[in-house]
Design an enzyme around this catalytic site. Structure first.
Site, mmCIF file in Angstrom:
data_model
loop_
_atom_site.group_PDB
_atom_site.id
_atom_site.type_symbol
_atom_site.label_atom_id
_atom_site.label_comp_id
_atom_site.label_asym_id
_atom_site.label_seq_id
_atom_site.Cartn_x
_atom_site.Cartn_y
_atom_site.Cartn_z
ATOM 1 N N LYS A 176 1.622 -12.539 -10.986
ATOM 2 C CA LYS A 176 2.851 -11.736 -10.893
ATOM 3 C C LYS A 176 2.729 -10.980 -9.576
ATOM 4 O O LYS A 176 2.043 -9.976 -9.488
ATOM 5 C CB LYS A 176 2.912 -10.775 -12.082
ATOM 6 C CG LYS A 176 4.288 -10.300 -12.464
ATOM 7 C CD LYS A 176 5.021 -9.501 -11.419
ATOM 8 C CE LYS A 176 4.544 -8.072 -11.296
ATOM 9 N NZ LYS A 176 5.158 -7.381 -10.121
ATOM 10 N N GLU A 251 -8.871 -3.078 -8.733
ATOM 11 C CA GLU A 251 -9.108 -2.696 -7.342
ATOM 12 C C GLU A 251 -8.004 -1.722 -6.966
ATOM 13 O O GLU A 251 -6.841 -2.112 -6.889
ATOM 14 C CB GLU A 251 -9.059 -3.969 -6.481
ATOM 15 C CG GLU A 251 -9.429 -3.759 -5.059
ATOM 16 C CD GLU A 251 -10.785 -3.129 -4.946
ATOM 17 O OE1 GLU A 251 -10.861 -2.067 -4.341
ATOM 18 O OE2 GLU A 251 -11.751 -3.682 -5.505
ATOM 19 N N CYS A 285 -5.553 0.290 1.159
ATOM 20 C CA CYS A 285 -6.452 1.072 0.302
ATOM 21 C C CYS A 285 -7.686 1.495 1.087
ATOM 22 O O CYS A 285 -8.387 2.424 0.706
ATOM 23 C CB CYS A 285 -6.814 0.311 -0.966
ATOM 24 S SG CYS A 285 -7.305 -1.357 -0.649
ATOM 25 N N GLU A 386 -4.502 10.152 -2.210
ATOM 26 C CA GLU A 386 -4.073 8.992 -1.416
ATOM 27 C C GLU A 386 -2.593 9.140 -1.068
ATOM 28 O O GLU A 386 -1.762 9.347 -1.950
ATOM 29 C CB GLU A 386 -4.300 7.710 -2.212
ATOM 30 C CG GLU A 386 -4.036 6.474 -1.375
ATOM 31 C CD GLU A 386 -4.391 5.187 -2.102
ATOM 32 O OE1 GLU A 386 -3.961 5.016 -3.255
ATOM 33 O OE2 GLU A 386 -5.103 4.352 -1.497
HETATM 34 P P1 ADP Z 1 1.542 -0.490 -5.172
HETATM 35 O O1 ADP Z 1 2.511 0.636 -5.058
HETATM 36 O O2 ADP Z 1 0.348 -0.382 -4.309
HETATM 37 O O3 ADP Z 1 2.177 -1.858 -5.175
HETATM 38 P P2 ADP Z 1 1.462 -0.425 -8.035
HETATM 39 O O4 ADP Z 1 0.264 -0.086 -8.831
HETATM 40 O O5 ADP Z 1 2.690 0.348 -8.230
HETATM 41 O O6 ADP Z 1 0.909 -0.322 -6.583
HETATM 42 O O7 ADP Z 1 1.834 -1.959 -8.221
HETATM 43 C C1 ADP Z 1 0.899 -2.979 -8.137
HETATM 44 C C2 ADP Z 1 1.354 -4.127 -9.001
HETATM 45 O O8 ADP Z 1 1.340 -3.701 -10.365
HETATM 46 C C3 ADP Z 1 2.757 -4.619 -8.719
HETATM 47 O O9 ADP Z 1 2.783 -6.037 -8.817
HETATM 48 C C4 ADP Z 1 3.564 -3.989 -9.833
HETATM 49 O O10 ADP Z 1 4.723 -4.721 -10.179
HETATM 50 C C5 ADP Z 1 2.579 -4.031 -10.980
HETATM 51 N N1 ADP Z 1 2.835 -3.057 -12.058
HETATM 52 C C6 ADP Z 1 3.413 -1.834 -11.963
HETATM 53 N N2 ADP Z 1 3.483 -1.252 -13.172
HETATM 54 C C7 ADP Z 1 2.948 -2.112 -14.074
HETATM 55 C C8 ADP Z 1 2.733 -2.096 -15.489
HETATM 56 N N3 ADP Z 1 3.075 -1.049 -16.237
HETATM 57 N N4 ADP Z 1 2.148 -3.172 -16.047
HETATM 58 C C9 ADP Z 1 1.775 -4.227 -15.322
HETATM 59 N N5 ADP Z 1 1.955 -4.308 -13.994
HETATM 60 C C10 ADP Z 1 2.522 -3.266 -13.355
#
Ligand code: ADP
Length: 497
Positions: A176, A251, A285, A386
């Site tokens: 995903k 990570e 990161c 961060e």
């Molecule tokens: P960043 O802002 O660095 O992308 P996020 O942690 O917001 O970090 O997102 C990283 C990934 O996690 C993205 O692919 C996002 O769609 C997914 N994501 C965000 N929320 C959820 C959740 N509740 N469950 C599973 N995946 C999630």
């Protein structure tokens, strides 16, 4: 021109989301430019992809690993041919400057070549048995279907760190990708399919995290989860994985520091801090968001650093004249803005930057000035949390020991760097910095794919990407005993006494 429509990849077929919903992928340098329309998937799409991956696993695990490696090797060659096109696609959807997106594709190429070679290694071990005429060995076996959830800042490199070691080990996967940068992951997987990857081995389900990512955590056929992203989402994912007994590699964030000592080559340290702090618009990161400078060179460092930051050209990454591209989205730029206000209210001195850029035709994008705070101290929020934007805090210090304490005094532990020409100090720093990665006379960014990548404390949960650590995550050990004595031999009982 109508925006291009992209689909999910399930079982080798390009398919729409079952409910036909979509979302737009915008160019962060100009939000009027729609890079593509992508499926907004949900649980049903994810479940279908997992089922297909589970079926594909039964054949893929039996494909000899060197054959698997040949497909990955061909993928590396295809990526080399398409490097420029894929880099341009990536700059368009993610924003970072072309030289960086070329580097992102190159990281996938390097990982592919490295993991292709692993197809002829994947080594386990043999050991003597405690009983006569008995053979003992430990072999690596794949886990099954792996679920992957990835972020937008390295939209091809990070998926490549996960996909290549997973599939060389015999797993299949459902990925995903981040909703802000789905095209680059699609390009990576397209190269793999063109290299001859069988259908169903890698599947892509696009969409938002809670709808298209979270179902991976609940599906019983998903045997492991690999996540890169924020610590907040990582916590949700780690908890769900634990509840379902799924091995989970997390990570997450960083608050990395460059330490500049009095004996350092200051100009070299300035080059490093600019690249480490403002590379990828600070959205790594491993970004160097803190620079801890010994007082003997602090003023000299700060003056030159600020004038170099002021001289940086900010604009669309596709224009090779520019040094720094936009931030990824509105939310990210609001976070930067919030922290600039926090820094000011905490008493850090704003030396340059601090504003959104809208002049010069940049108003349709998410551009922010390279921003430097001076006279910060380690406990300020701008030096603790961060930001993921182009904001660097300069922190004066009295000694290496104090600098190490400041560097370590945060929740995260990903990367650190020290500029010094004193070998004794360099070795003390290498020993005492509590990070998964440490650089000497180089900035906090620049990991190579065949070494472990990951961090301590809130950065991760103990796993490593890159290098053999990735193979360790995507395989499990199986102990095998072969008794050729033709009699019952009981371990720990027939001791020969
Ligand atoms: P960043 O802002 O660095 O992308 P996020 O942690 O917001 O970090 O997102 C990283 C990934 O996690 C993205 O692919 C996002 O769609 C997914 N994501 C965000 N929320 C959820 C959740 N509740 N469950 C599973 N995946 C999630």
């Amino acid at each position: 021109m109508a925006a291009k429509v992209y689909k999910n990849l399930i079982g080798g077929e390009w398919v729409e989301s079952r409910f036909g919903q979509t979302f737009e992928n915008q160019n962060p340098a100009n939000t009027k430019d729609i890079v593509g329309i992508f499926p907004k998937s949900n649980k049903d799409d994810v479940n279908q992809a997992v089922e297909v991956a589970a079926t594909a696993f039964e054949r893929w695990r039996l494909t000899p690993a060197p054959r698997r490696g040949e497909i990955i090797y061909r993928c590396a060659q295809i990526l080399q041919e398409r490097k420029e096109d894929y880099a341009r696609d990536m700059t368009r959807e993610m924003g970072k400057v072309l030289k960086e997106t070329r580097g992102d594709v190159q990281e996938a190429i390097d990982t592919a070549f490295y993991m292709a070679g692993e197809g002829r290694r994947l080594d386990g071990h043999t050991v003597p048995s405690e009983l006569p005429n008995k053979f003992a060995m430990a072999v690596r076996v794949p886990l099954g279907v792996v679920g992957m959830i990835t972020p937008w800042n390295f939209p091809m490199a990070i998926p490549s760190w996960k996909i290549f070691p997973a599939i060389i080990s015999g797993n299949t996967c459902v990925i995903k990708p981040a909703e802000d940068t789905p095209l680059s992951t699609l390009n990576l997987v397209r190269a793999l399919m063109d290299a001859g990857l069988p259908p169903g081995v890698v599947n892509i389900v696009h969409g938002y995290g809670p709808e298209a990512g979270a179902p991976l955590l609940e599906h019983p056929d998903v045997r492991a989860i690999s996540f890169t992203g924020s610590s907040e989402v990582g916590r949700i994912i780690g908890q769900a994985a634990a509840r379902n007994f799924k091995p989970c590699s997390l990570e997450m964030g960083g608050k990395n520091a460059i330490i500049v000592l009095n004996d350092a080559n200051v100009d070299l340290a300035i080059d490093g801090a600019l690249w480490g702090g403002f590379g990828t618009t600070g959205q790594r990161c491993t970004a160097a968001s803190r620079v801890i400078v010994e007082k003997g060179v602090y003023n000299q460092f700060a003056d030159k650093f600020v004038s170099r930051a002021k001289a940086m050209k900010v604009g669309a990454g596709i224009d090779e004249q520019n040094d720094m591209g936009p931030q990824i989205n509105q939310q990210q730029i609001e976070t930067t803005q919030k922290y600039v206000e926090i820094g000011k209210s905490e008493g850090a001195k704003l030396l340059t930057g601090g504003n959104r850029i809208t002049a010069g035709g940049l108003g349709e994008g998410f551009f922010w000035e390279p921003t430097v705070f001076g006279d910060a101290h380690g406990k300020m929020r701008v030096a603790q949390e961060e930001i993921f934007g182009p904001v660097i805090s300069l922190i004066p210090t009295d000694s290496l020991e104090q600098a190490v304490e400041i560097s370590n005094g945060v929740a995260y532990g990903l990367s650190s760097a020290v500029y010094t020409r004193d070998v004794n100090k360099a070795f003390k720093a290498m020993r005492d910095l509590q990070t998964g990665i440490t650089y000497i006379n180089a900035p906090t960014i620049g990991a190579e794919v065949h070494l472990p990548f990951g961090g301590t404390k809130a950065t991760g949960n103990g796993h490593r990407e890159g290098g053999i650590g990735a193979i360790d995550f995507y395989t499990q050990w199986k102990a095998i005993y072969v008794d050729y004595s033709d009699r019952l031999q009981r371990a720990q009982i027939d001791t020969g006494e």
